[in-house]
Each structure stands twice: as C-alpha cells, then as structure tokens.
Design an enzyme around this catalytic site. Structure first.
Site, PDB file in Angstrom:
ATOM      1  N   HIS A 157       0.849  -1.193   0.000  1.00 61.43           N
ATOM      2  CA  HIS A 157       0.000   0.000   0.000  1.00 61.43           C
ATOM      3  C   HIS A 157       0.875   1.230   0.000  1.00 61.43           C
ATOM      4  O   HIS A 157       1.844   1.314   0.737  1.00 61.43           O
ATOM      5  CB  HIS A 157      -0.896   0.003   1.236  1.00 61.43           C
ATOM      6  N   ASP A 212     -13.710   3.344   6.581  1.00 57.44           N
ATOM      7  CA  ASP A 212     -12.643   4.023   5.847  1.00 57.44           C
ATOM      8  C   ASP A 212     -13.136   4.478   4.477  1.00 57.44           C
ATOM      9  O   ASP A 212     -12.813   5.576   4.045  1.00 57.44           O
ATOM     10  CB  ASP A 212     -11.403   3.127   5.687  1.00 57.44           C
ATOM     11  N   ARG A 244     -12.594  12.951   3.282  1.00 60.68           N
ATOM     12  CA  ARG A 244     -11.302  13.637   3.458  1.00 60.68           C
ATOM     13  C   ARG A 244     -10.810  14.212   2.135  1.00 60.68           C
ATOM     14  O   ARG A 244     -10.208  15.281   2.095  1.00 60.68           O
ATOM     15  CB  ARG A 244     -10.260  12.662   4.019  1.00 60.68           C
ATOM     16  N   SER A 248      -6.465   4.871   8.086  1.00 59.82           N
ATOM     17  CA  SER A 248      -7.085   4.538   6.800  1.00 59.82           C
ATOM     18  C   SER A 248      -6.366   3.347   6.155  1.00 59.82           C
ATOM     19  O   SER A 248      -6.976   2.349   5.768  1.00 59.82           O
ATOM     20  CB  SER A 248      -7.003   5.769   5.890  1.00 59.82           C
ATOM     21  N   LYS A 304      -7.781  -0.932   6.395  1.00 62.63           N
ATOM     22  CA  LYS A 304      -8.039  -1.707   5.173  1.00 62.63           C
ATOM     23  C   LYS A 304      -7.165  -2.953   5.136  1.00 62.63           C
ATOM     24  O   LYS A 304      -7.614  -4.019   4.749  1.00 62.63           O
ATOM     25  CB  LYS A 304      -7.689  -0.865   3.939  1.00 62.63           C
TER      26      LYS A 304
HETATM   27  N1  URA Z   1      -3.949   5.753   1.242  1.00 62.77           N
HETATM   28  C1  URA Z   1      -5.014   5.423   2.007  1.00 62.77           C
HETATM   29  O1  URA Z   1      -5.561   4.332   1.888  1.00 62.77           O
HETATM   30  N2  URA Z   1      -5.449   6.305   2.887  1.00 62.77           N
HETATM   31  C2  URA Z   1      -4.887   7.497   3.066  1.00 62.77           C
HETATM   32  O2  URA Z   1      -5.333   8.232   3.902  1.00 62.77           O
HETATM   33  C3  URA Z   1      -3.791   7.859   2.263  1.00 62.77           C
HETATM   34  C4  URA Z   1      -3.340   6.959   1.342  1.00 62.77           C
END
Ligand code: URA
Length: 441
Positions: free
Chosen positions: A82, A161, A168, A183, A187
C-alpha cells in the site's frame, strides 16, 4: 454519548477513550453521524493530532466496521502493498502481477484518487469492463484460483474508511498522520493479508513533506500492523518529483503495461523491482533483497508478469485487448507542450503542482462522486538532475479542450525550476522501517 461532544474533545486536544472512538466509527458507518460532523471531527484531528493509543483504537474500530477476510487457508503467504499516495505512482499495477508471477498470492484492496494523488482503482477503470467492486467471496475464490486480486474497497470491508476517505478527499483533511495511518492499516487488517509492504512517500508530491513526518507515519503503521500479528515493513520513498513519466489514469496504465513489457523510466523500474523484492521477502519467497530483485526482473524478462496481468484483467471482466493494443485505452483529443524558456539543470519538478494540475484538467475529483476523465493527464519529460536546453519539452499535457490547458499552463511552468549549476538527482529510497530477524533483508 453525542458526536458533538467527541468533536469538542478532539478540538480541545483531549484524548478520546476507546468507547468514544468506537461510538464515532460505528455511528458514522451506519449513517447516524452525518458527513458534516465527521468532517468537523476529521479537521480537528488534522489540526491537533491523536495519541498512539487513539490511532490504534481508531484503526481497529475502522477495521471492525465491516467484514474481515479470513485468508488462513493460504498458510500465511498472502502479501499486500500500500502506498500512502503520490503523483504518477502506478507501482501496484506492476508489482502485483510481478509478485504473483513469482508464486505468492497477492490480494489487494486499492483506493481511488485522494487529494492531488492518484488512485489505482481509477487507473484500472481505464480498462473497459474491468470490475473493481468484488465481493469478499469473489476476492477469496479469485485469490485461490488465480493468485491475484486488485479490487476497490468493497462495501463490506472497512466501510468506515471508504466513507471517511471520500470525505477527506474533498474537505482538506488528507494530510494527517492519524487519519492516513488508520485509513491504510484498517483496510490492510480487514483485507486479511499476512504480510504488507508499505510505501510511505516523502516530499513535495506526498502527504508527508519531510522525512521525519514520514518516519513517524511509517513507525505508527508498522507498529499497528505488528500488534495485529502481520509481517510489515515500510519503505520511505522519494516523492519530490512524479514517479516515472505519466500522470493521469489511462496514461499511467499504459506506462505500467510498458514496464511489464520491460520498457520504461529508470526511477519507476527501480521502484517496482525493489518493492516487489520486499514483498517476496515478506512472503518467504526470497531470502534477501538481491535475490528478490533478480526474481522480480526475471518475471518481467520472461513475460510471466505480463501474462499474470492479462489473467487478472480477464478474470475481472476487463478487455484484455488493451495489453497488446494499449492505443485502444482512452485518449485525450488534444496534446499541448510546455517548453523550457531557458537552459539549465533541473532542480525542481514539483510533484504536488503536477498532481494538482492533473486534477484541474479532469484526472481527479473536486467533489465527492465527481466523474473523472480517464484520458487526460500530463507526461513529465524531465527529471531532477537533467540538463535541458531552452525550447525542450518539459510537459506534454493531454486535455479535452484548450481552456483546461490554459488553466494549468502557468502552474506547470512554475513547477520546474532550473539551476546554473549541475544538480545531484535525489535517491529513490530514504530508508526501510520494520526490518528485524523475521524480515532479514
Ligand atoms: N492511502 C489510504 O488508503 N489512505 C490514506 O489516507 C492515504 C493513502
């Protein structure tokens, strides 16, 4: 309990209890706390921060807001990656098939564009028909049968999220360590991978502008991951200038296909190879970085990574024709050049300005739910350290009409600064966090 009291507490820098955080997330997810209250709270977090305990409680509450995938049948081998968000960052499109081609199951839930940064799901949607809303059952059966899944955030995994991310994006509350960490990690925890490589971007085109902030974010995420029993590392990577050349959805997808064919910009190539290598180490396929790099390069050279990407597109109902004929991807009708006015060494290619310009021409969203233009984008023709002659092209801007080009012309022109002295190119990576005896790189 009332949402307004929780907002006031965070506004006044008082620590929230686990019960308060659970209440906030549960009621926001169900729709009982409206977007305007959640936005106010997110702004209070952005301004005042949270304690490590609050961040952990928030992450776990968001991870528990929906289903959790049980991937135990894969024997601890599922790897995920990620990125915290950058400009031109199409790495997932390459490393997921590379690592899957090397034999590790890659199951990944990706996001859409956020603020000035792009999102993998928007890029994948440039492929006609590609399905990005797999159910949890489809996720698991595809991982079992094909060893690769790239899907959007399904409504049943970490839905808190999904809702907060979209808010956001349009309320100026992206750049916050607690909100980014919770966030990303909610996930990752909900989607069940055993091993996670985090790509924490640092610089002008990242949400973390300096190395110390990025290190803090990386450490918080690695520690939450380890507390949840995952193997996690975080690389701190350079995002002062865009990664690779292409910025914009279909353009980035095309660049990723080229990279899987073994052709492409050096910085993007190095990034893909190293991230793949870290994922291979985390998944137990490679003993060290050098071996991981060689395996990743071999998967590109022998064509198995490209075949894996084709398989992914096919199984997710996309048009595989785009692999052999990328020219069938969405194309903008107009391309304008921006040229250097003087000669010199490139000192700055401001990734944030490029990212914002790409949003302004339609590649990203100004409001929640906006439809984006998959074809538009910017090809960045120079890198820090290059020498350019006056008149050389700095950017090719792919737009749907002349007026969008006019809106970004000055901004893009100002995004490149030249120097009379030679300039040292920055390193691709600054550091790696979370290596220990279990992750021996
Ligand atoms: N990636 C995400 O999943 N969330 C964020 O807040 C920033 C990048």
């Amino acid at each position: 309990m009332r949402a307004v009291d929780i907002i006031i507490k965070t506004r006044d820098k008082e620590e929230l209890s686990k019960q308060e955080i659970d209440y906030l997330i549960k009621n926001f997810t169900s729709g009982d706390i409206p977007d305007y209250q959640m936005s106010a709270w997110a702004m209070a977090v952005l301004l005042n921060g949270m304690t490590d305990q609050e961040i952990t409680d928030l992450t776990l509450a968001m991870a528990a807001s929906g289903d959790r995938l049980d991937l135990s049948e894969f024997g601890g081998r599922v790897v995920d990656k990620h990125s915290t968000g950058g400009v031109g960052d199409k790495t997932t499109l390459v490393v997921a098939p590379v690592v899957a081609a090397c034999g590790l199951p890659v199951g990944k839930m990706s996001g859409r564009g956020l603020g000035f940064s792009g999102g993998t799901i928007d890029k994948l949607e440039s492929i006609p028909g590609f399905k990005t809303d797999l159910s949890t059952e489809e996720f698991i059966s595809q991982l079992r049968e094909h060893g690769i899944v790239l899907t959007g955030q399904s409504v049943d995994l970490a839905p808190a999220d999904g809702k907060l991310y979209a808010l956001r994006d349009v309320t100026g509350t992206v750049q916050s360590i607690p909100l980014i960490a919770s966030s990303v990690m909610s996930k990752k925890i909900a989607s069940g991978a055993d091993a996670i490589a985090l790509d924490v971007k640092v610089g002008r085109g990242a949400f973390m502008k300096d190395l110390e902030q990025a290190r803090d974010l990386a450490e918080v995420m690695v520690s939450i991951g380890k507390l949840s029993g995952r193997r996690v590392i975080a690389v701190l990577s350079q995002m002062d200038q865009p990664l690779g050349v292409a910025v914009g959805n279909a353009l980035e997808l095309k660049e990723a296909i080229e990279m899987l064919n073994g052709v492409g910009p050096e910085d993007f190539h190095a990034h893909c190879i190293d991230l793949s290598a870290y994922m291979l180490i985390l998944g137990g396929e490679a003993a060290d970085l050098e071996t991981g790099r060689k395996m990743a390069q071999a998967a590109i050279d022998n064509g198995t990574a490209l075949l894996k990407f084709k398989e992914l597109i096919e199984v997710q109902h996309g048009d595989v024709g785009v692999i052999d004929h990328p020219e069938t991807l969405p194309v903008a009708p107009l391309i304008y050049q921006i040229e250097a006015e003087t000669s010199g060494w490139v000192k700055v290619v401001d990734a944030q300005e490029v990212g914002e310009s790409s949003i302004e021409i339609g590649a990203g969203r100004a409001r929640k739910g906006d439809v984006i233009d998959l074809a538009v984008g910017i090809m960045v023709r120079v890198k820090i350290g290059d020498y350019v002659e006056a008149g050389e092209t700095l950017f090719d801007v792919h737009v749907s009409d002349r007026s969008s080009f006019d809106t970004v012309f000055q901004k893009l022109k100002g995004a490149v600064e030249l120097s009379d002295e030679p300039v040292e190119p920055p390193p691709y990576f600054w550091d790696v966090i979370g290596l220990d005896e279990k992750n021996p790189v």
